[in-house]
Design a protein around this motif. Structure first.
Motif, mmCIF file in Angstrom:
data_model
loop_
_atom_site.group_PDB
_atom_site.id
_atom_site.type_symbol
_atom_site.label_atom_id
_atom_site.label_comp_id
_atom_site.label_asym_id
_atom_site.label_seq_id
_atom_site.Cartn_x
_atom_site.Cartn_y
_atom_site.Cartn_z
ATOM 1 N N ASN A 59 0.864 -1.178 0.000
ATOM 2 C CA ASN A 59 0.000 0.000 0.000
ATOM 3 C C ASN A 59 0.907 1.237 0.000
ATOM 4 N N THR A 60 1.378 1.605 -1.195
ATOM 5 C CA THR A 60 2.382 2.665 -1.315
ATOM 6 C C THR A 60 1.852 4.049 -0.950
ATOM 7 N N SER A 61 0.531 4.197 -0.876
ATOM 8 C CA SER A 61 -0.015 5.502 -0.491
ATOM 9 C C SER A 61 -0.378 5.549 0.995
ATOM 10 N N ILE A 63 -0.014 5.516 5.178
ATOM 11 C CA ILE A 63 0.771 6.244 6.181
ATOM 12 C C ILE A 63 1.929 5.388 6.682
ATOM 13 N N TYR A 65 3.488 2.898 5.240
ATOM 14 C CA TYR A 65 4.494 2.745 4.187
ATOM 15 C C TYR A 65 5.435 3.951 4.194
ATOM 16 N N LYS A 66 4.830 5.126 4.310
ATOM 17 C CA LYS A 66 5.617 6.368 4.301
ATOM 18 C C LYS A 66 6.429 6.532 5.583
ATOM 19 N N GLU A 67 5.799 6.207 6.726
ATOM 20 C CA GLU A 67 6.513 6.322 8.011
ATOM 21 C C GLU A 67 7.748 5.427 8.048
ATOM 22 N N LYS A 68 7.627 4.237 7.468
ATOM 23 C CA LYS A 68 8.736 3.286 7.476
ATOM 24 C C LYS A 68 9.736 3.543 6.344
ATOM 25 N N LYS A 69 9.465 4.590 5.546
ATOM 26 C CA LYS A 69 10.340 4.974 4.429
ATOM 27 C C LYS A 69 10.632 3.772 3.507
ATOM 28 N N LYS A 71 9.747 3.244 0.459
ATOM 29 C CA LYS A 71 10.105 3.566 -0.926
ATOM 30 C C LYS A 71 11.609 3.384 -1.131
ATOM 31 N N ASP A 72 12.377 3.808 -0.147
ATOM 32 C CA ASP A 72 13.832 3.708 -0.240
ATOM 33 C C ASP A 72 14.349 2.333 0.186
#
Length: 119
Positions: A59-61, A63, A65-69, A71-72
């Protein structure tokens, strides 16, 4: 044929997908991804059956996913590590997921769902 519908009930896309299943008279078992997160074994099987890139299961969108960074971090992880990570929290997993005898799809695109649910 009875499908497995994996969803997060508060998700508007999942609500649309559920409505679509009902309107198309598809028999399905409903599963809340937050209450019953997919296991590593299920994720492996679904990934293989889907033919999709493993990234399509994230679920790339979201929260988390983003908190755990992620993408990188994702490119550095092995496939086994990705399965293990997905199995830690249902909110990391792309939803809805439709599992049928014909295959597996993530997200909701009616044309993809038709292929998996038509007799």
């Amino acid at each position: 044929m009875k499908a497995l519908f994996v969803e997060y009930p508060k998700c508007s896309t999942c609500q649309k997908a559920k409505k679509w299943l009902t309107e198309h008279q598809v028999e399905f078992t409903d599963r809340d991804i937050k209450e019953q997160n997919p296991t590593v074994e299920e994720l492996k099987l679904w990934h293989e059956q889907s033919g999709l890139d493993i990234k399509r299961f994230f679920n790339t969108s979201g929260i988390l996913y983003k908190e755990k960074k992620l993408k990188d971090r994702l490119p550095e992880l092995s496939l086994e590590e990705k399965y293990a990570l997905l199995a830690t929290d249902g909110m990391l997993v792309k939803r809805p997921i439709l599992v049928t005898e014909k295959g597996v799809v993530t997200g909701f695109k009616p044309e993809d769902w038709e292929k998996l649910t038509e007799s």
